[in-house]
Design an enzyme around this catalytic site. Structure first.
Site, PDB file in Angstrom:
ATOM      1  CD  GLU A 104      -4.965   0.832  -2.460  1.00 29.34           C
ATOM      2  OE1 GLU A 104      -5.455  -0.071  -1.724  1.00 29.34           O
ATOM      3  OE2 GLU A 104      -4.918   2.243  -1.877  1.00 29.34           O
ATOM      4  CG  ASP A 133      -1.944   1.082   1.542  1.00 27.53           C
ATOM      5  OD1 ASP A 133      -2.231   1.502   0.410  1.00 27.53           O
ATOM      6  OD2 ASP A 133      -1.483   1.672   2.404  1.00 27.53           O
ATOM      7  CG  ASP A 148      -1.170   2.902   6.183  1.00 27.85           C
ATOM      8  OD1 ASP A 148      -1.749   3.733   5.373  1.00 27.85           O
ATOM      9  OD2 ASP A 148      -0.404   3.846   7.439  1.00 27.85           O
TER      10      ASP A 148
END
Length: 165
Positions: free
Chosen positions: A66, A8, A138
């Site tokens: 991502e 992420d 996160d």
């Protein structure tokens, strides 16, 4: 067994999560790389080196990242894209195939709703892994990306077997 590193990306905090797939997901490691500096090129270096250390220690076979979503603030989107690039470069430098997933796709795979919030993703990741306490947001987002990739791999594998019949 397949080992996947989920990322992420963030310019100040980059989450990571590593899952093994042995017929079910197994948590290997999760955490955050905190860049803790205002010097932007230095932040990118710290992300690259942090991901490199994680890859060297845990030896994942694949990386899932991502994708950047469009921010209202163009400067934030550019910085996020550069942080993402630093993470991807670290994976590629270590020979990992890199797979990319939109945030909406990750949320849909995990929660069943593409508009799920971070808390819902965190809850589902903890539930699927049997974690008693919550993970950092996160880190749970990164594990969500890894879950999404494992789900995608399983779907492709099943489809491939069906086509061969």
């Amino acid at each position: 067994m397949t080992r996947v590193l989920g990322i992420d990306p963030g310019s100040r905090v980059t989450g990571y999560g590593i899952l093994d797939w042995t017929g079910k997901p197994v948590l290997v490691a999760a955490g955050c790389i905190r860049t803790e500096t205002d010097d932007f090129p230095e932040r990118l270096r710290r992300i690259f080196e942090g991901i490199s250390r994680i890859v060297e220690e845990f030896r994942p076979e694949e990386m899932a990242v991502e994708q950047v979503f469009m921010h209202k603030n163009a400067d934030s989107a550019l910085k996020l894209g550069q942080a993402r690039g630093a993470a991807i470069c670290a994976g590629v430098a270590h020979g990992l195939p890199v797979h990319e997933y939109a945030a909406r796709q990750v949320k849909l795979a995990l929660v069943g709703k593409g508009s799920a919030d971070k808390a819902q993703v965190q809850h589902m990741v903890c539930f699927l892994l049997g974690q008693a306490g919550p993970l950092a947001l996160d880190a749970s987002d990164a594990l969500g990306v890894a879950f999404c990739h494992l789900h995608h791999r399983q779907t492709l594998s099943r489809m491939s077997r069906m086509v061969r019949r």
